[in-house]
Design a protein around this motif. Sequence first.
Motif: not given
Length: 398
Positions: A110-112, A137-139, A158-159, A162-167
């Motif tokens: 992904d892009s993150g 792709v987008d996260p 973890v991005d 942004t810190g976005r967390l994948h499951d």
Amino acid sequence: MIRDFAQTKAMFQMPQDMIYLDGNSLGPLPRATAARLNDCVTREWGEMVITGWNRAGWMAQPTGYADRIGRLIGAEPGHCVLGDTLSVKVYQALAAALDLVPERRVILTDSGNFPSDIYMAEGLIKSLDRGYELKIVDPEDVADHIDESLAVLMLTQVDYRTGRLHDMPVLTKAAHAAGAIAIWDLAHSAGAMAVDVAAGGADFAVGCTYKYLNGGPGAPAFIYVAPRHIDKCQPALSGWLGHAAPFAFEPGYRPGTGIERMRVGTPPVLQLAALDASLDIWDQVDLDQIRAVSVALTQQFIQGVEATCPMLTLASPRDPAQRGSQVSFRFEHGYAAMQACIAQGVVGDFRAPDIMRFGFTPLFIDADDVAKAVAIIAKVMKDQLWDTPAFRQKAAVT
């Protein structure tokens, strides 16, 4: 186990009048590190010289210390090894994963994802020249692109921006259902929260030790290979120390037993000594407790900044269950604003194009630090202290 993080805070050497919110980029110095390094240099290297490989146990450290990291990421004993850089470990994991599904050609990320991981994938695809496709792709859209054409799912948990967390368990299960292999980069999660690569089904995992794990600049990376794959992995980087019998000096390569085959170059003994001192702290803490305090600190920070700095826009997920141990805000002049914050004693960092990024490590950051940081950031933003030519001049490292 240590339950009072005031106790761990005293274990780090922190500059006076500095609130350090950048442990997600480079962890601060544990106080015990200097003495451990001095012992390694003067007693081990100085007195043992080359016999230190046996007498001081240098050769066994990449797997011995890696098992201590394995506890932090939920790895089975004997399935992690330390050495080389994170980029090298990404390359190893991806090459080995592709060999496990030879009939497929799609790599999904992904892009993150951290750009270096993507660069390594691009380089490997070019050198293999077998028609592989790297799909970015987008996260939020990763799950929608997992299908039976997929060879490898390669994600950072973890991005970094942004810190976005994948499951991890959910996406790994989806990849496996499609017949694909899952690789997880734990650079921004190892040491920040409890990770369970075994329970989560990860096929491979990689990570660095200079961020939350406080191994110091240039500290070695680690790689995890699931037990079901390790004896089938064919190392793309067939280094001397990954050989089954390095000191037999055979003319041809035979991969070592188990995780040993994922070794490449000579162990970085001094860096491992520094990491050893840090792991002495990590051996005494509970990651679930760290996560709970991290969530409280990041929530406090978000509430404080949003209440005082309306010009900053939250870039991180608001729900802490969807966020790592960092908080990012967007601001058009984010680089200059971050330099002004640093000049006032609050150290975070900047990620292009407009991200002001702050990391939270309960081992050395507490609620009082967060309150002081919010007050300083508010002053920087309200008084526009960032609006000077000096703060706009970008340095080599942002």
